[in-house]
Write an enzyme that holds these catalytic residues in place. Structure first.
Site, PDB file in Angstrom:
ATOM      1  N   TYR A 152      36.065  14.860  -6.056  1.00 47.24           N
ATOM      2  CA  TYR A 152      35.329  16.592  -5.871  1.00 47.24           C
ATOM      3  C   TYR A 152      34.437  16.698  -5.327  1.00 47.24           C
ATOM      4  O   TYR A 152      34.635  18.175  -4.448  1.00 47.24           O
ATOM      5  CB  TYR A 152      34.562  16.403  -7.877  1.00 47.24           C
ATOM      6  CG  TYR A 152      35.435  18.527  -8.148  1.00 47.24           C
ATOM      7  CD1 TYR A 152      36.075  19.136  -7.743  1.00 47.24           C
ATOM      8  CD2 TYR A 152      34.302  18.519  -8.257  1.00 47.24           C
ATOM      9  CE1 TYR A 152      35.993  20.507  -8.279  1.00 47.24           C
ATOM     10  CE2 TYR A 152      33.811  19.773  -9.432  1.00 47.24           C
ATOM     11  CZ  TYR A 152      35.108  21.056  -8.353  1.00 47.24           C
ATOM     12  OH  TYR A 152      34.833  22.454  -9.414  1.00 47.24           O
ATOM     13  N   ARG A 159      36.103  23.534   0.526  1.00 45.20           N
ATOM     14  CA  ARG A 159      36.275  24.069   0.542  1.00 45.20           C
ATOM     15  C   ARG A 159      34.907  25.333   0.583  1.00 45.20           C
ATOM     16  O   ARG A 159      35.500  25.967   1.207  1.00 45.20           O
ATOM     17  CB  ARG A 159      36.912  24.234  -1.423  1.00 45.20           C
ATOM     18  CG  ARG A 159      37.086  25.125  -1.420  1.00 45.20           C
ATOM     19  CD  ARG A 159      37.307  25.598  -2.930  1.00 45.20           C
ATOM     20  NE  ARG A 159      36.521  24.613  -4.090  1.00 45.20           N
ATOM     21  CZ  ARG A 159      36.671  24.931  -5.137  1.00 45.20           C
ATOM     22  NH1 ARG A 159      37.756  25.137  -6.188  1.00 45.20           N
ATOM     23  NH2 ARG A 159      35.751  24.077  -6.100  1.00 45.20           N
ATOM     24  N   TYR A 212      25.491  26.255  -9.050  1.00 39.75           N
ATOM     25  CA  TYR A 212      24.989  25.391  -9.931  1.00 39.75           C
ATOM     26  C   TYR A 212      23.559  24.666  -8.399  1.00 39.75           C
ATOM     27  O   TYR A 212      23.834  24.217  -7.320  1.00 39.75           O
ATOM     28  CB  TYR A 212      26.165  23.976  -9.586  1.00 39.75           C
ATOM     29  CG  TYR A 212      27.164  24.434 -11.193  1.00 39.75           C
ATOM     30  CD1 TYR A 212      26.815  25.976 -11.941  1.00 39.75           C
ATOM     31  CD2 TYR A 212      28.199  23.809 -11.159  1.00 39.75           C
ATOM     32  CE1 TYR A 212      27.642  26.135 -13.235  1.00 39.75           C
ATOM     33  CE2 TYR A 212      29.142  23.851 -12.090  1.00 39.75           C
ATOM     34  CZ  TYR A 212      28.422  24.960 -12.804  1.00 39.75           C
ATOM     35  OH  TYR A 212      29.745  25.252 -14.691  1.00 39.75           O
ATOM     36  N   ARG A 225      34.542  32.100 -13.085  1.00 40.62           N
ATOM     37  CA  ARG A 225      35.142  32.160 -14.535  1.00 40.62           C
ATOM     38  C   ARG A 225      36.015  32.946 -14.386  1.00 40.62           C
ATOM     39  O   ARG A 225      36.827  32.543 -15.645  1.00 40.62           O
ATOM     40  CB  ARG A 225      33.507  32.424 -15.410  1.00 40.62           C
ATOM     41  CG  ARG A 225      32.526  31.678 -14.947  1.00 40.62           C
ATOM     42  CD  ARG A 225      32.406  30.659 -15.498  1.00 40.62           C
ATOM     43  NE  ARG A 225      31.423  29.682 -14.435  1.00 40.62           N
ATOM     44  CZ  ARG A 225      31.097  28.326 -14.626  1.00 40.62           C
ATOM     45  NH1 ARG A 225      31.748  27.572 -14.758  1.00 40.62           N
ATOM     46  NH2 ARG A 225      30.154  28.438 -14.548  1.00 40.62           N
ATOM     47  N   GLU A 341      39.264  20.465 -20.750  1.00 43.35           N
ATOM     48  CA  GLU A 341      39.222  22.015 -20.233  1.00 43.35           C
ATOM     49  C   GLU A 341      40.484  22.938 -20.941  1.00 43.35           C
ATOM     50  O   GLU A 341      41.358  22.025 -20.161  1.00 43.35           O
ATOM     51  CB  GLU A 341      39.134  21.617 -18.646  1.00 43.35           C
ATOM     52  CG  GLU A 341      39.197  22.974 -17.541  1.00 43.35           C
ATOM     53  CD  GLU A 341      39.167  22.741 -16.151  1.00 43.35           C
ATOM     54  OE1 GLU A 341      39.097  23.566 -14.940  1.00 43.35           O
ATOM     55  OE2 GLU A 341      37.389  21.862 -16.470  1.00 43.35           O
TER      56      GLU A 341
END
Length: 347
Positions: A152, A159, A212, A225, A341
């Site tokens: 990830y 990305r 983050y 979000r 999730e």
């Protein structure tokens, strides 16, 4: 299919979650709208393809614990479909659906950067400059790549580099989900719209993912979000659809309730309530809009451990209305300490 869907059909874009055995649900019958794109969650991956003249992305996300389902995105407008290299797409003049599969890679950074740059350029060149909703379905999401970096985190670098290269065209990030699958490779799909209708939201209880700290990887995840898409019939109003990103038991940037799936599920639903609530939408310029967690529909729930499925199912189904479309998946989440999730839409 949710009983809440018909109301949304005058708004230009809606979705159904159906068992893959429900063949009639895949027919482009006029009364059901035209199919813009499909994502099939089943027991093996396949290359993105045009199937019955509609774009289909097939990803491996079901096993003996959960049944296969298909998410079908529909529009009231006429649809044109096609291919772009390995990708498939459909557009209706207001919305774009784009899907592509990247096969297993020893290191994902460069292939993901190339995939994302191609996808973003395609959307831009076709006039769909508002990114609305992205899905990144990643095999072995918390496993190491050939260099020992978590897949990830490897994916996030590629990305982020693509978004950085095209920052002048796509300065704002949209709602997204990054979740595990059960086979190697990466499946990507997204929705985009013509300009002027998308508003991207953050959660007052959480640090924006793109901010983050470095402990979560060399590059922060690239998503908002949630994204609110205003209706085509009233782009100046606050009627529309709220696309809720994959949401977990995170406060600030910290995982909370480690090792307690019930508390993580409840915290996740509280996060969605805060994200979708009227106060938060008002803070993002959407005065007069707002939802309760009970307005969440077209819900996808990702549960890391099969033995936790009954607990999560009980909490979700006791919190959400009986007519809510909910599908469950037994897959890894993007942090090893996250057990669940949840994503969905509010209309």
């Amino acid at each position: 299919m949710s009983n809440r869907q018909p109301e949304a059909r005058s708004r230009g874009l809606w979705s159904d979650l159906v068992p893959v055995t429900t063949a009639a649900a895949r027919e482009p019958v006029a009364s059901r709208g035209n199919i813009l794109g499909r994502i099939r969650f089943t027991d093996a991956p396949a290359e993105a393809a045009l199937d019955d003249a509609t774009p289909l992305l097939t990803t491996h996300m079901t096993n003996e614990h959960v049944p296969p389902v298909e998410e079908i995105w529909r529009t009231a407008l006429p649809v044109r479909t096609g291919t772009a290299g390995d990708a498939v797409f459909a557009e209706d003049g207001e919305h774009l659906f784009y899907a592509v599969r990247l096969g297993p890679q020893p290191v994902y950074r460069e292939p993901v950067r190339e995939l994302y740059e191609n996808a973003l350029r395609f959307a831009w060149d076709h006039g769909y400059t508002d990114l609305v909703r992205m899905w990144n379905l990643i095999g072995g999401i918390t496993s190491p790549n050939a260099d020992g970096l978590e897949i990830y985190r490897d994916f996030c670098i590629g990305r982020a580099e693509a978004f950085s290269a095209l920052a002048d065209r796509f300065p704002q990030l949209s709602a997204a989900t990054g979740i595990g699958t059960l086979s190697p490779g990466v499946d990507v799909a997204f929705l985009a719209a013509k300009p002027g209708r998308a508003v991207h939201l953050e959660n007052p209880r959480q640090t924006p993912a793109y901010k983050y700290p470095s402990q979560y990887g060399p590059k922060s995840p690239s998503f908002a979000r949630a994204t609110f898409l205003k209706d085509t019939a009233a782009p100046e109003s606050v009627t529309g659809t709220l696309f809720v990103s994959g949401t977990a038991s995170i406060l600030g940037d910290d995982t909370v309730h480690i090792d307690d799936v019930a508390l993580q599920t409840e915290e996740t639903l509280r996060n969605i309530g805060a994200l979708a609530g009227g106060d938060n939408l008002r803070d993002h310029g959407l005065d007069g809009a707002g939802y309760d967690v009970k307005d969440l529909d077209q819900v996808k729930v990702y549960v890391r451990d099969a033995e936790d499925l009954p607990v999560v199912r009980n909490i979700c189904e006791s919190t959400l209305p009986a007519d809510t479309d909910i599908s469950y998946f037994n897959v890894a989440v993007c942090r090893p300490d996250l057990l669940v999730e949840i994503e969905g839409v509010c209309r």
